[in-house]
Structure formats: structure tokens, C-alpha cells
Write a protein that holds these residues in place. Structure first.
Motif, short mmCIF file in Angstrom:
data_model
loop_
_atom_site.label_atom_id
_atom_site.label_comp_id
_atom_site.label_asym_id
_atom_site.label_seq_id
_atom_site.Cartn_x
_atom_site.Cartn_y
_atom_site.Cartn_z
N VAL A 13 1.02 -0.94 0.18
CA VAL A 13 -0.12 -0.06 -0.29
C VAL A 13 0.76 1.32 0.45
O VAL A 13 0.62 2.26 -0.78
CB VAL A 13 -0.80 0.34 1.20
N LEU A 14 2.07 1.59 0.75
CA LEU A 14 2.25 2.27 0.97
C LEU A 14 4.07 2.03 0.02
O LEU A 14 4.50 3.58 0.07
CB LEU A 14 3.75 2.60 2.30
N ARG A 15 3.88 1.68 -0.89
CA ARG A 15 4.43 1.67 -1.61
C ARG A 15 4.56 3.27 -3.20
O ARG A 15 5.13 3.18 -3.95
CB ARG A 15 5.00 0.44 -2.63
N HIS A 16 3.06 3.52 -2.87
CA HIS A 16 2.67 4.13 -3.68
C HIS A 16 3.98 6.07 -3.13
O HIS A 16 2.97 6.82 -3.75
CB HIS A 16 1.55 4.37 -4.03
N LEU A 17 4.15 6.12 -2.35
CA LEU A 17 5.00 7.00 -1.53
C LEU A 17 6.41 6.68 -1.74
O LEU A 17 6.91 5.63 -1.37
CB LEU A 17 4.47 7.58 -0.29
N THR A 18 7.37 7.64 -2.14
CA THR A 18 8.58 7.26 -2.12
C THR A 18 9.17 7.62 -0.26
O THR A 18 8.24 7.34 0.35
CB THR A 18 9.88 8.53 -2.42
N ARG A 19 10.65 6.22 -0.10
CA ARG A 19 10.61 6.64 0.90
C ARG A 19 10.45 7.87 2.38
O ARG A 19 10.30 8.14 3.29
CB ARG A 19 12.28 6.37 1.27
N GLU A 20 10.77 8.48 1.08
CA GLU A 20 11.40 10.10 1.57
C GLU A 20 9.67 10.69 2.20
O GLU A 20 9.08 11.44 3.19
CB GLU A 20 11.40 11.11 0.81
N GLU A 21 8.87 10.33 1.22
CA GLU A 21 7.29 10.54 1.30
C GLU A 21 6.82 9.89 2.95
O GLU A 21 6.15 10.30 3.41
CB GLU A 21 6.45 10.76 0.56
N GLN A 22 6.99 8.94 2.70
CA GLN A 22 6.81 7.67 3.82
C GLN A 22 7.15 8.20 5.27
O GLN A 22 6.84 8.55 5.94
CB GLN A 22 7.74 6.43 4.24
N VAL A 23 8.57 8.69 6.13
CA VAL A 23 9.06 9.58 6.89
C VAL A 23 8.24 9.96 6.59
O VAL A 23 8.22 10.82 8.02
CB VAL A 23 10.44 9.85 5.91
N GLU A 24 8.09 11.40 6.36
CA GLU A 24 7.52 12.95 6.11
C GLU A 24 6.00 12.90 6.80
O GLU A 24 5.85 13.16 7.38
CB GLU A 24 7.64 13.15 4.62
N LEU A 25 5.73 11.64 5.82
CA LEU A 25 4.15 11.14 6.66
C LEU A 25 4.09 10.65 7.26
O LEU A 25 3.22 11.27 8.44
CB LEU A 25 3.37 10.68 5.34
N GLY A 26 4.20 9.72 8.26
CA GLY A 26 4.87 9.50 9.76
C GLY A 26 5.03 10.36 10.57
O GLY A 26 4.79 10.62 11.71
N ARG A 27 6.43 11.01 10.55
CA ARG A 27 6.37 12.51 11.32
C ARG A 27 5.79 13.23 11.21
O ARG A 27 4.79 14.24 12.59
CB ARG A 27 8.15 13.49 10.43
N LEU A 28 4.93 13.82 10.75
CA LEU A 28 3.61 14.31 10.33
C LEU A 28 2.42 14.18 10.84
O LEU A 28 1.46 14.45 12.00
CB LEU A 28 3.02 14.54 9.37
N CYS A 29 1.97 12.91 10.81
CA CYS A 29 1.33 11.74 11.26
C CYS A 29 1.39 11.56 13.33
O CYS A 29 1.04 12.62 14.05
CB CYS A 29 0.94 10.50 11.33
#
Length: 160
Positions: A133-149
Motif C-alpha cells: 500500500v505504501l509503495r505509492h509513496l517514496t521512502r522520503e514521503e513515507q518518512v515525512e508522512l510518519g513525522r507529520l502523523c
């Protein structure tokens, strides 16, 4: 005071900050719902587990025996809901309750051997589906999304 949701009484053109917040919330909610719709049916079909049942098994598997109140906090569910979930897991022989040695009023939830087996079987496939599911985000986007959440969750919970 109206019984309708707040946005029913809003002006046609809400303030920019309000419109942005509502738009962000709707996008966040839709993403969470879409992810749940992708992940949860497999848990139910393959392992006969609801999302909350899986959450209990996973939390206790990775963090060890835990008080029911702590599980409520971790899983963001009510005490009455968690009691029903733990009752059902206990009936299936996957968890047991024991007296909490630190608080005589509380019960700890711990995995049974068959509970360890079911979470050991269910977790790898669930982790794979999350990765897909999360492959639709880059590694950097996943890290940023995690940080924002995390930032939003802590601020709302008042733990910042």
C-alpha cells in the motif's frame, strides 16, 4: 444550538484556514479508509481476525503483556470495546487475562501459545500488504508522512 454537524451552519465560503483544515481532514480520512479497506478483509478472510483483534495480538506480541487500559490507549478504542475484543480472543484461546502485579484493580492481557502462533502467521502477510500500500509513496514521503502523523497525533492528544 443546532444538532447538525458544524459544517452545515458554516458560510458558503469558510475562512481559508477552515477550508484547508477540512480539505486536509477529508483527504486523511479517505486515505485511512482506503488503506483499511485494502488491509482488513485479508485479516478476516485468512485469519478470522478483525482489525482490533489483530491490533491486540500485535501489540501484546511486540510489547509483551499489557494492561487493558494501556491497550485502549495504544489502539484508540474504548474500554467497553476492548473488553469485548479481549473476551472474544480469550474465548478462542489466543489470550488470557491475569492480575496486574502493579495494580490489583487491573488485568494484563498476554498471549497464549496458540495466540503467538496466530499472530506469527498473520503478521508477515499484513506487513507485506502495508508495504504494498505504501509503495505509492517514496521512502522520503513515507518518512515525512510518519513525522507529520506523529506530530498531529501528539498535538491532538496533548502530549507535545
Amino acid at each position: 444550538m443546532s444538532n447538525y454537524p458544524i459544517w452545515i451552519n458554516m458560510p458558503a465560503s469558510p475562512a481559508p484556514g477552515t477550508a484547508r483544515a477540512l480539505d486536509t481532514f477529508v483527504k486523511l480520512r479517505r486515505a485511512v479508509n482506503a488503506i483499511g479497506a485494502r488491509l482488513n478483509p485479508a485479516l478476516l478472510k485468512e485469519h478470522r481476525l478483525t482489525e482490533t483483534q489483530f491490533g491486540v495480538l500485535e501489540a501484546v506480541h511486540h510489547k509483551g503483556p499489557m494492561a487493558q487500559a494501556r491497550l485502549c490507549e495504544k489502539l484508540l478504542v474504548s474500554g467497553s470495546n476492548l473488553t469485548t475484543v479481549v473476551d472474544n480472543l480469550e474465548r478462542r484461546g489466543w489470550v488470557r487475562r491475569s492480575a496486574d502485579p502493579d495494580d490489583r484493580r487491573a488485568h494484563r492481557v498476554e498471549l497464549t501459545p496458540s495466540g503467538r502462533q496466530i499472530i506469527s502467521r498473520a503478521f508477515p502477510g499484513h506487513a507485506t500488504r502495508i508495504t504494498q500500500v505504501l509503495r505509492h509513496l517514496t521512502r522520503e514521503e513515507q518518512v515525512e508522512l510518519g513525522r507529520l502523523c506523529r506530530k498531529l497525533g501528539r498535538a491532538v492528544a496533548g502530549t507535545v
